[in-house]
Design a protein around this motif. Structure first.
Motif, PDB file in Angstrom:
ATOM      1  N   GLY A  96      -3.693  -9.164 -13.726  1.00  0.00           N
ATOM      2  CA  GLY A  96      -2.550  -9.922 -14.278  1.00  0.00           C
ATOM      3  C   GLY A  96      -1.277  -9.171 -14.420  1.00  0.00           C
ATOM      4  N   ASN A  97      -1.370  -8.109 -13.827  1.00  0.00           N
ATOM      5  CA  ASN A  97       0.024  -7.513 -13.932  1.00  0.00           C
ATOM      6  C   ASN A  97       0.289  -6.546 -12.710  1.00  0.00           C
ATOM      7  OD1 ASN A  97      -1.000  -4.441 -14.186  1.00  0.00           O
ATOM      8  ND2 ASN A  97      -1.965  -5.468 -16.059  1.00  0.00           N
ATOM      9  N   LEU A  98       1.439  -6.200 -12.463  1.00  0.00           N
ATOM     10  CA  LEU A  98       1.727  -5.492 -11.165  1.00  0.00           C
ATOM     11  C   LEU A  98       1.506  -4.016 -11.162  1.00  0.00           C
ATOM     12  CD1 LEU A  98       4.852  -7.545 -10.143  1.00  0.00           C
ATOM     13  CD2 LEU A  98       2.441  -8.016  -9.598  1.00  0.00           C
ATOM     14  N   ASN A  99       1.026  -3.552 -12.304  1.00  0.00           N
ATOM     15  CA  ASN A  99       0.509  -1.967 -12.278  1.00  0.00           C
ATOM     16  C   ASN A  99      -0.813  -1.700 -11.193  1.00  0.00           C
ATOM     17  OD1 ASN A  99       2.524  -1.401 -14.162  1.00  0.00           O
ATOM     18  ND2 ASN A  99       1.070  -2.048 -15.933  1.00  0.00           N
ATOM     19  N   ASN A 100      -0.435  -0.717 -10.568  1.00  0.00           N
ATOM     20  CA  ASN A 100      -1.870  -0.095  -9.555  1.00  0.00           C
ATOM     21  C   ASN A 100      -2.046  -1.332  -8.685  1.00  0.00           C
ATOM     22  OD1 ASN A 100      -1.812   2.613 -10.843  1.00  0.00           O
ATOM     23  ND2 ASN A 100      -2.931   1.414 -12.490  1.00  0.00           N
ATOM     24  N   VAL A 101      -1.218  -2.060  -8.151  1.00  0.00           N
ATOM     25  CA  VAL A 101      -1.773  -3.190  -7.204  1.00  0.00           C
ATOM     26  C   VAL A 101      -2.025  -2.673  -5.759  1.00  0.00           C
ATOM     27  CG1 VAL A 101      -0.523  -5.270  -6.142  1.00  0.00           C
ATOM     28  CG2 VAL A 101      -0.175  -5.007  -8.560  1.00  0.00           C
ATOM     29  N   PHE A 102      -3.032  -3.150  -5.381  1.00  0.00           N
ATOM     30  CA  PHE A 102      -3.366  -3.121  -3.997  1.00  0.00           C
ATOM     31  C   PHE A 102      -3.160  -4.442  -3.023  1.00  0.00           C
ATOM     32  CE2 PHE A 102      -5.088   0.575  -5.817  1.00  0.00           C
ATOM     33  CZ  PHE A 102      -5.169   1.638  -4.721  1.00  0.00           C
ATOM     34  N   VAL A 103      -2.971  -4.365  -1.839  1.00  0.00           N
ATOM     35  CA  VAL A 103      -2.773  -5.667  -1.074  1.00  0.00           C
ATOM     36  C   VAL A 103      -3.983  -5.941  -0.286  1.00  0.00           C
ATOM     37  CG1 VAL A 103      -0.361  -5.875  -1.287  1.00  0.00           C
ATOM     38  CG2 VAL A 103      -1.491  -4.712   0.772  1.00  0.00           C
ATOM     39  N   ASN A 104      -4.374  -7.080   0.231  1.00  0.00           N
ATOM     40  CA  ASN A 104      -5.422  -7.391   1.320  1.00  0.00           C
ATOM     41  C   ASN A 104      -4.839  -6.809   2.584  1.00  0.00           C
ATOM     42  OD1 ASN A 104      -7.702  -8.180   2.292  1.00  0.00           O
ATOM     43  ND2 ASN A 104      -7.139 -10.239   2.670  1.00  0.00           N
ATOM     44  N   GLY A 105      -5.054  -5.611   3.058  1.00  0.00           N
ATOM     45  CA  GLY A 105      -4.410  -4.807   4.083  1.00  0.00           C
ATOM     46  C   GLY A 105      -3.505  -3.864   3.694  1.00  0.00           C
ATOM     47  N   LYS A 106      -2.605  -3.732   4.469  1.00  0.00           N
ATOM     48  CA  LYS A 106      -1.513  -2.684   4.060  1.00  0.00           C
ATOM     49  C   LYS A 106      -0.248  -3.274   3.912  1.00  0.00           C
ATOM     50  CE  LYS A 106      -4.407   0.967   5.218  1.00  0.00           C
ATOM     51  NZ  LYS A 106      -4.783   2.075   4.366  1.00  0.00           N
ATOM     52  N   PHE A 107       0.686  -2.590   3.121  1.00  0.00           N
ATOM     53  CA  PHE A 107       2.117  -2.881   3.074  1.00  0.00           C
ATOM     54  C   PHE A 107       2.854  -2.600   4.393  1.00  0.00           C
ATOM     55  CE2 PHE A 107       1.587  -2.201  -1.582  1.00  0.00           C
ATOM     56  CZ  PHE A 107       1.900  -3.526  -2.063  1.00  0.00           C
ATOM     57  N   CYS A 108       3.815  -3.500   4.995  1.00  0.00           N
ATOM     58  CA  CYS A 108       4.579  -3.301   6.032  1.00  0.00           C
ATOM     59  C   CYS A 108       5.827  -2.616   5.870  1.00  0.00           C
ATOM     60  CB  CYS A 108       4.856  -4.718   6.598  1.00  0.00           C
ATOM     61  SG  CYS A 108       3.318  -5.505   6.836  1.00  0.00           S
ATOM     62  N   LYS A 109       6.241  -1.956   6.815  1.00  0.00           N
ATOM     63  CA  LYS A 109       7.342  -1.063   6.693  1.00  0.00           C
ATOM     64  C   LYS A 109       8.417  -1.814   7.287  1.00  0.00           C
ATOM     65  CE  LYS A 109       6.745   2.887   9.406  1.00  0.00           C
ATOM     66  NZ  LYS A 109       7.199   4.113  10.157  1.00  0.00           N
ATOM     67  N   ASP A 110       9.869  -1.617   7.221  1.00  0.00           N
ATOM     68  CA  ASP A 110      10.829  -2.446   7.972  1.00  0.00           C
ATOM     69  C   ASP A 110      10.820  -2.236   9.294  1.00  0.00           C
ATOM     70  OD1 ASP A 110      13.103  -3.352   8.834  1.00  0.00           O
ATOM     71  OD2 ASP A 110      14.385  -2.609   7.397  1.00  0.00           O
ATOM     72  N   PRO A 111      10.226  -3.289   9.997  1.00  0.00           N
ATOM     73  CA  PRO A 111      10.183  -3.447  11.385  1.00  0.00           C
ATOM     74  C   PRO A 111      11.249  -2.352  12.185  1.00  0.00           C
ATOM     75  CG  PRO A 111       9.830  -5.716  10.762  1.00  0.00           C
ATOM     76  CD  PRO A 111      10.471  -4.980   9.490  1.00  0.00           C
ATOM     77  N   LYS A 112      12.613  -2.454  11.510  1.00  0.00           N
ATOM     78  CA  LYS A 112      13.763  -1.399  12.166  1.00  0.00           C
ATOM     79  C   LYS A 112      13.261  -0.010  12.107  1.00  0.00           C
ATOM     80  CE  LYS A 112      17.211  -4.907  11.434  1.00  0.00           C
ATOM     81  NZ  LYS A 112      18.659  -5.109  10.746  1.00  0.00           N
ATOM     82  N   GLN A 113      12.502   0.247  11.009  1.00  0.00           N
ATOM     83  CA  GLN A 113      12.041   1.836  11.080  1.00  0.00           C
ATOM     84  C   GLN A 113      10.806   2.069  11.941  1.00  0.00           C
ATOM     85  OE1 GLN A 113      13.881   3.757   9.014  1.00  0.00           O
ATOM     86  NE2 GLN A 113      15.186   1.835   8.883  1.00  0.00           N
ATOM     87  N   ALA A 114      10.075   1.146  12.426  1.00  0.00           N
ATOM     88  CA  ALA A 114       8.970   1.367  13.415  1.00  0.00           C
ATOM     89  C   ALA A 114       9.335   2.282  14.700  1.00  0.00           C
ATOM     90  CB  ALA A 114       8.449   0.034  14.028  1.00  0.00           C
ATOM     91  N   LYS A 115       8.142   3.193  15.060  1.00  0.00           N
ATOM     92  CA  LYS A 115       8.683   3.977  15.951  1.00  0.00           C
ATOM     93  C   LYS A 115       7.186   3.922  16.947  1.00  0.00           C
ATOM     94  CE  LYS A 115       7.518   7.705  12.771  1.00  0.00           C
ATOM     95  NZ  LYS A 115       7.932   8.864  11.922  1.00  0.00           N
ATOM     96  N   ALA A 116       7.275   4.596  18.169  1.00  0.00           N
ATOM     97  CA  ALA A 116       6.282   4.683  19.016  1.00  0.00           C
ATOM     98  C   ALA A 116       5.097   5.389  18.510  1.00  0.00           C
ATOM     99  CB  ALA A 116       6.542   5.439  20.338  1.00  0.00           C
ATOM    100  N   GLU A 117       4.991   6.255  17.606  1.00  0.00           N
ATOM    101  CA  GLU A 117       3.918   6.908  16.859  1.00  0.00           C
ATOM    102  C   GLU A 117       3.026   6.047  16.071  1.00  0.00           C
ATOM    103  OE1 GLU A 117       6.534   9.864  18.472  1.00  0.00           O
ATOM    104  OE2 GLU A 117       7.321   8.296  17.253  1.00  0.00           O
ATOM    105  N   ASP A 118       3.765   5.200  15.365  1.00  0.00           N
ATOM    106  CA  ASP A 118       3.062   4.168  14.822  1.00  0.00           C
ATOM    107  C   ASP A 118       1.902   3.203  15.770  1.00  0.00           C
ATOM    108  OD1 ASP A 118       4.463   4.539  12.560  1.00  0.00           O
ATOM    109  OD2 ASP A 118       5.973   3.097  13.007  1.00  0.00           O
ATOM    110  N   PHE A 119       2.149   3.435  16.803  1.00  0.00           N
ATOM    111  CA  PHE A 119       1.375   2.598  17.667  1.00  0.00           C
ATOM    112  C   PHE A 119       0.393   3.697  18.561  1.00  0.00           C
ATOM    113  CE2 PHE A 119       5.074   0.074  16.776  1.00  0.00           C
ATOM    114  CZ  PHE A 119       4.489  -1.195  16.288  1.00  0.00           C
ATOM    115  N   PHE A 120       0.392   4.584  18.189  1.00  0.00           N
ATOM    116  CA  PHE A 120      -0.412   5.796  18.998  1.00  0.00           C
ATOM    117  C   PHE A 120      -1.338   6.467  18.681  1.00  0.00           C
ATOM    118  CE2 PHE A 120      -0.081  10.371  20.485  1.00  0.00           C
ATOM    119  CZ  PHE A 120      -0.416  10.153  21.838  1.00  0.00           C
ATOM    120  N   TYR A 121      -2.416   6.782  19.009  1.00  0.00           N
ATOM    121  CA  TYR A 121      -3.524   7.823  18.702  1.00  0.00           C
ATOM    122  C   TYR A 121      -4.067   8.709  19.792  1.00  0.00           C
ATOM    123  CZ  TYR A 121      -7.996   9.476  16.785  1.00  0.00           C
ATOM    124  OH  TYR A 121      -9.009  10.361  16.627  1.00  0.00           O
TER     125      TYR A 121
END
Length: 223
Positions: free
Chosen positions: A36-61
């Motif tokens: 009922g409030n926004l304290n300690n909120v989780f989302v169904n999945g993960k929050f997304c970073k700004d696409p402009k901040q994405a780098k190759a390491e984000d897609f690598f293992y």
């Protein structure tokens, strides 16, 4: 009072059309309890970073060339590569695992609540299979796999793999979720915290209650 067929048709359309055009998002974790409030909120999945901040390491293992340790009770190891290892998998609906099996090791009966799995055997010989639902009379679909063979485990079906050879086996599997989840049947039923009442499991599995208590003690110490 008689209701005309045309009125019934109109009512049916009014009720059906909104549902046919709407759907809930697929769950990406075991549960997502509303708050009922926004304290300690989780989302169904993960929050997304700004696409402009994405780098190759984000897609690598790196590391699936290394065998996992099979020095455990089931003599197998699953190396998971999902959204926790590759952040770029977020919202992509896919992940990957490497499975190592010692001779006669197994990936015991389990289910993925959020994904279908497609497995390819690279080394060794595996006996694999899944069991269909009660509605389908719990049929077993099983095959013996050799290197290069592929087998599919439908979403939600209880399935397993067993190394039936005298040498180690290696398989890779893709899953249709960024976080497929896994429910190992024995661990879940006999190792829950707190434990399920032994009398309940004794009746469900048609076992002596003392056998159930022994199993719960064993799995409690493993989990």
């Amino acid at each position: 009072m008689k209701v005309s067929h045309s009125l019934i048709s109109i009512i049916s359309l009014v009720l059906v059309i909104p549902f046919s055009n709407a759907y809930d998002p697929s769950p990406l974790q075991d549960f997502c309890v509303a708050v009922g409030n926004l304290n300690n909120v989780f989302v169904n999945g993960k929050f997304c970073k700004d696409p402009k901040q994405a780098k190759a390491e984000d897609f690598f293992y790196s590391g699936l060339n290394k065998a996992g340790s099979t020095n455990n009770n089931v003599k197998s190891n699953v190396t998971t590569v999902n959204v926790d290892q590759i952040p770029g998998l977020n919202t992509m609906g896919i992940s990957l695992v490497r499975i190592d099996y010692a001779p006669y090791g197994q990936n015991p009966p389990h289910t993925h609540p959020r994904a279908t799995e497609i497995l390819v055997l690279v080394e060794g010989t595996l006996y694999v299979g899944f069991v269909s639902s009660n509605q389908d009379n719990n049929r077993l679909f099983a095959k013996i796999l050799h290197p290069g063979d592929v087998f599919v485990f439908p979403i939600g079906m209880i399935h397993f793999q067993v190394n039936i050879g005298k040498t180690p086996a290696v398989a890779f599997a893709g899953l249709s979720s960024q976080n497929a989840g896994v429910i190992t049947i024995a661990n879940t039923v006999f190792g829950s915290k707190p434990p399920i009442y032994p009398e309940v499991l004794a009746q469900a599995f048609q076992l002596d209650v003392n056998v159930v208590k022994d199993l719960e003690a064993k799995f409690a110490s493993k989990n």
